[in-house]
Design an enzyme around this catalytic site. Structure first.
Site, short mmCIF file in Angstrom:
data_model
loop_
_atom_site.label_atom_id
_atom_site.label_comp_id
_atom_site.label_asym_id
_atom_site.label_seq_id
_atom_site.Cartn_x
_atom_site.Cartn_y
_atom_site.Cartn_z
N SER A 161 0.85 -1.19 0.00
CA SER A 161 0.00 0.00 0.00
C SER A 161 0.89 1.24 0.00
CB SER A 161 -0.93 0.03 1.22
OG SER A 161 -0.18 0.18 2.42
N LEU A 176 3.26 4.30 -0.15
CA LEU A 176 4.60 4.55 -0.69
C LEU A 176 5.32 3.25 -1.05
CD1 LEU A 176 5.77 7.40 1.74
CD2 LEU A 176 4.45 7.58 -0.37
N ASP A 222 4.26 -7.37 4.50
CA ASP A 222 3.16 -6.56 5.02
C ASP A 222 2.25 -7.46 5.84
OD1 ASP A 222 0.82 -4.66 5.13
OD2 ASP A 222 2.08 -3.55 3.72
N VAL A 274 6.66 -6.56 11.30
CA VAL A 274 8.05 -6.12 11.49
C VAL A 274 8.40 -5.88 12.95
CG1 VAL A 274 8.24 -5.14 9.16
CG2 VAL A 274 7.52 -3.68 11.08
N SER A 314 11.00 11.07 8.14
CA SER A 314 9.85 11.96 7.98
C SER A 314 10.28 13.38 8.26
CB SER A 314 8.73 11.56 8.95
OG SER A 314 7.73 12.55 9.03
N TYR A 338 6.36 9.49 17.36
CA TYR A 338 6.61 9.41 15.93
C TYR A 338 7.90 10.13 15.55
CZ TYR A 338 5.67 9.57 10.90
OH TYR A 338 5.76 9.44 9.54
N LYS A 359 11.33 8.50 13.93
CA LYS A 359 11.82 8.93 12.61
C LYS A 359 13.13 9.71 12.72
CE LYS A 359 8.58 7.10 10.12
NZ LYS A 359 8.89 5.99 9.19
N PHE A 364 2.30 12.99 2.29
CA PHE A 364 2.13 12.22 1.07
C PHE A 364 0.84 11.42 1.17
CE2 PHE A 364 6.21 13.39 -0.29
CZ PHE A 364 6.41 12.93 -1.59
#
Length: 262
Positions: free
Chosen positions: A15, A17, A36, A60, A154, A167, A171, A200
């Site tokens: 899905s 990117l 995934d 993951v 990010s 987050y 990142k 995005f």
């Protein structure tokens, strides 16, 4: 390094990117191993991409799950003759939350763990388990290149907003480990590049309310819109093919710099 007849492992590959990246590399003749959790989408993507794609249901955050996917990918390469030459670590989640809420309650440790385990630990675990099969690949070209690792950071790593503590930390860590990884792997002819996108079109941004989305688009300079997955995938392709891209973080953000709050 040309993508053709080489295998690339892509987490979050069915899905957003990751899928756009899989399509781009597949169009260039690569074999793509898609990791995934969404098995339904995985089966559909394999039907679309054909015999040069394989799907492995993978969490993951679970090291054994990654191990099974890497093992399955390796067995597949023995059939195709296309060695593992790259990893695109695209699996990620965003779970906003203030470090202390209006009720004076701290952000839950389970919330922190979820984001860090997928975005940071999952990225490193996938890379470390894939590397033994890239370091032993036959070096190619005058520079003796063996492969490339592409990680996803990010814009939040540099100017994260309120509520993005977990987050941004995950990142930011990915961005910070780019150069040390490149230095560790330089003797093997393996490059490391990180892409730091802003807003995005993806499953993550689909969950945003219209007010939040509009607020983010307002602080973009040009173009004033969310990036398209295909634009991200084109940069991944350039990272694969351009050997001078190494040990660096590339911002892909339309000159966007996020304010502290919208």
């Amino acid at each position: 390094m040309k993508p053709a007849n080489r295998t690339f492992i892509i987490s979050g590959g069915v899905s957003g990117l990751g899928l756009a990246t899989a399509r781009n590399l597949r169009a260039a003749g690569a074999y793509v191993s898609l990791l995934d959790l969404n098995s339904t989408a995985g089966d559909e993507v394999v039907k679309e991409l054909g015999e040069r794609a394989r799907f492995f249901e993978t969490d993951v955050a679970d090291t054994e799950s990654i191990a099974a996917a890497v093992k399955g990918t390796l067995e597949w390469t023995k059939q195709t003759g296309a060695a593992i030459r790259g990893v695109v670590a695209g699996a990620g989640v965003g779970l906003p939350g203030l470090i202390i809420d209006k009720k004076n309650e701290p952000l839950s440790l389970s919330s922190l763990d979820l984001v860090l385990n997928i975005n940071l630990r999952g990225t490193l675990d996938l890379i470390r388990q894939s590397l033994p099969y890239i370091t032993t690949a036959t070096p190619e070209g005058p520079d003796g290149e063996r492969g490339v690792l592409i990680m996803i950071s990010s814009s939040a790593a540099f100017d994260g907003q309120m509520g993005q503590v977990a987050y941004a930390a995950s990142k930011g860590a990915v961005a910070s480990l780019t150069l040390p990884l490149a230095r560790d792997l330089s003797k093997y002819g393996i490059r490391v590049v990180t892409i730091a996108p802003s807003l995005f079109e993806s499953n993550m941004t689909k969950m945003m309310g219209p007010k939040v989305r509009l607020g983010l688009e307002r602080v973009m300079e040009f173009p004033k819109r969310a990036g398209q997955p295909e634009e991200f995938a084109r940069l991944v392709r350039e990272c694969v093919e351009n050997q001078m891209l190494n040990g660096t973080v590339l911002r892909l953000d339309g000159a966007m710099r996020m304010p502290s709050k919208l």
